[in-house]
Motif scaffolding. Sequence first.
Motif, PDB file in Angstrom:
ATOM      1  N   ASP A   1      34.088   3.938  57.290  1.00 28.76           N
ATOM      2  CA  ASP A   1      35.126   4.357  58.298  1.00 28.76           C
ATOM      3  C   ASP A   1      36.302   3.964  58.044  1.00 28.76           C
ATOM      4  O   ASP A   1      37.206   4.661  58.393  1.00 28.76           O
ATOM      5  CB  ASP A   1      34.366   3.673  59.731  1.00 28.76           C
TER       6      ASP A   1
ATOM      7  N   MET B   1      39.830  -8.412  66.601  1.00 26.43           N
ATOM      8  CA  MET B   1      40.688  -7.582  65.630  1.00 26.43           C
ATOM      9  C   MET B   1      40.858  -8.515  64.553  1.00 26.43           C
ATOM     10  O   MET B   1      41.039  -9.742  64.646  1.00 26.43           O
ATOM     11  CB  MET B   1      41.863  -6.972  65.928  1.00 26.43           C
ATOM     12  N   THR B   2      40.607  -7.977  63.203  1.00 25.82           N
ATOM     13  CA  THR B   2      40.825  -8.746  62.017  1.00 25.82           C
ATOM     14  C   THR B   2      41.745  -7.943  61.135  1.00 25.82           C
ATOM     15  O   THR B   2      41.809  -6.842  61.117  1.00 25.82           O
ATOM     16  CB  THR B   2      39.585  -8.779  61.064  1.00 25.82           C
ATOM     17  N   THR B   3      42.749  -8.481  60.606  1.00 29.70           N
ATOM     18  CA  THR B   3      43.476  -8.205  59.452  1.00 29.70           C
ATOM     19  C   THR B   3      42.753  -8.276  58.338  1.00 29.70           C
ATOM     20  O   THR B   3      42.435  -9.251  57.588  1.00 29.70           O
ATOM     21  CB  THR B   3      44.796  -8.990  59.549  1.00 29.70           C
TER      22      THR B   3
ATOM     23  N   ARG C   1      40.819   5.432  58.585  1.00 31.19           N
ATOM     24  CA  ARG C   1      42.133   4.873  58.603  1.00 31.19           C
ATOM     25  C   ARG C   1      43.043   5.297  57.339  1.00 31.19           C
ATOM     26  O   ARG C   1      44.209   5.265  57.551  1.00 31.19           O
ATOM     27  CB  ARG C   1      41.792   3.198  58.509  1.00 31.19           C
TER      28      ARG C   1
ATOM     29  N   GLU D   1      44.686  -3.637  60.507  1.00 33.51           N
ATOM     30  CA  GLU D   1      43.947  -4.367  61.480  1.00 33.51           C
ATOM     31  C   GLU D   1      42.716  -3.220  61.864  1.00 33.51           C
ATOM     32  O   GLU D   1      42.743  -2.141  62.061  1.00 33.51           O
ATOM     33  CB  GLU D   1      44.986  -4.235  62.902  1.00 33.51           C
ATOM     34  N   ALA D   2      41.716  -4.155  62.124  1.00 37.69           N
ATOM     35  CA  ALA D   2      40.265  -3.479  62.295  1.00 37.69           C
ATOM     36  C   ALA D   2      39.553  -4.147  63.141  1.00 37.69           C
ATOM     37  O   ALA D   2      39.602  -5.518  63.312  1.00 37.69           O
ATOM     38  CB  ALA D   2      39.681  -3.299  60.971  1.00 37.69           C
ATOM     39  N   GLU D   3      38.813  -3.548  63.860  1.00 37.74           N
ATOM     40  CA  GLU D   3      37.645  -4.409  64.746  1.00 37.74           C
ATOM     41  C   GLU D   3      36.590  -5.004  63.675  1.00 37.74           C
ATOM     42  O   GLU D   3      36.471  -4.612  62.510  1.00 37.74           O
ATOM     43  CB  GLU D   3      36.861  -3.169  65.487  1.00 37.74           C
ATOM     44  N   ASP D   4      36.074  -6.000  64.248  1.00 35.64           N
ATOM     45  CA  ASP D   4      34.969  -6.609  63.253  1.00 35.64           C
ATOM     46  C   ASP D   4      33.811  -5.816  62.849  1.00 35.64           C
ATOM     47  O   ASP D   4      33.225  -6.215  61.706  1.00 35.64           O
ATOM     48  CB  ASP D   4      34.576  -7.886  63.847  1.00 35.64           C
ATOM     49  N   ARG D   5      33.617  -4.795  63.539  1.00 38.58           N
ATOM     50  CA  ARG D   5      32.473  -4.189  63.249  1.00 38.58           C
ATOM     51  C   ARG D   5      32.575  -2.743  62.471  1.00 38.58           C
ATOM     52  O   ARG D   5      31.917  -2.115  62.126  1.00 38.58           O
ATOM     53  CB  ARG D   5      31.629  -3.784  64.713  1.00 38.58           C
ATOM     54  N   LEU D   6      33.805  -2.669  62.072  1.00 34.93           N
ATOM     55  CA  LEU D   6      34.184  -1.345  61.425  1.00 34.93           C
ATOM     56  C   LEU D   6      33.627  -1.483  60.009  1.00 34.93           C
ATOM     57  O   LEU D   6      33.554  -2.370  59.317  1.00 34.93           O
ATOM     58  CB  LEU D   6      35.649  -1.268  61.147  1.00 34.93           C
TER      59      LEU D   6
END
Length: 169
Positions: free
Chosen positions: A25, A1-3, A30, A16-21
Amino acid sequence: MTTISLTVNGRPATIEAEDRLTLADLLRDRLDLTGTHLGCEHGVCGACTVLVDGEPVRACITLAAAAEGCEITTIEGLDDDPAAEVIREAFSEAHGLQCGYCTPGMVIMVRDALRRGCCESPDAIRSQLAGNICRCTGYGGIVHAAELARDRLAAGEATITFSTMDASS
């Protein structure tokens, strides 16, 4: 997860998101900004076009993490933009939309092309919109809408500036 911290349509957001988002999307799922449409999800159709720091990008192939610290403007962020209003009215009058799926990306691209002074002829407009696919209109109405908007903007109905958040635009 990345901020990820960014500004979307003039409002700061930290997510906060997954690196591949993807940015598309993030915007749609979100932030509930569903005006950014997903068509091909390969960066080919242009339906997902948004402005990142004032420049058009394909949100479907841009990782959300790459937008860290950036100013993102979606079609919803152009609701109060006088130039975008002129463009939307021209699209309606010139029958530049049918199903409307490509329209957000088209409006953003026409606005950008007009801002850069790249709509001097129908061929120039077609060149500027070559990366946006419309399966309904045959482009004639879209090109005419861009011409109408160009002429109205030249007549002073509104102005286009670099920053989409500039209240004077």
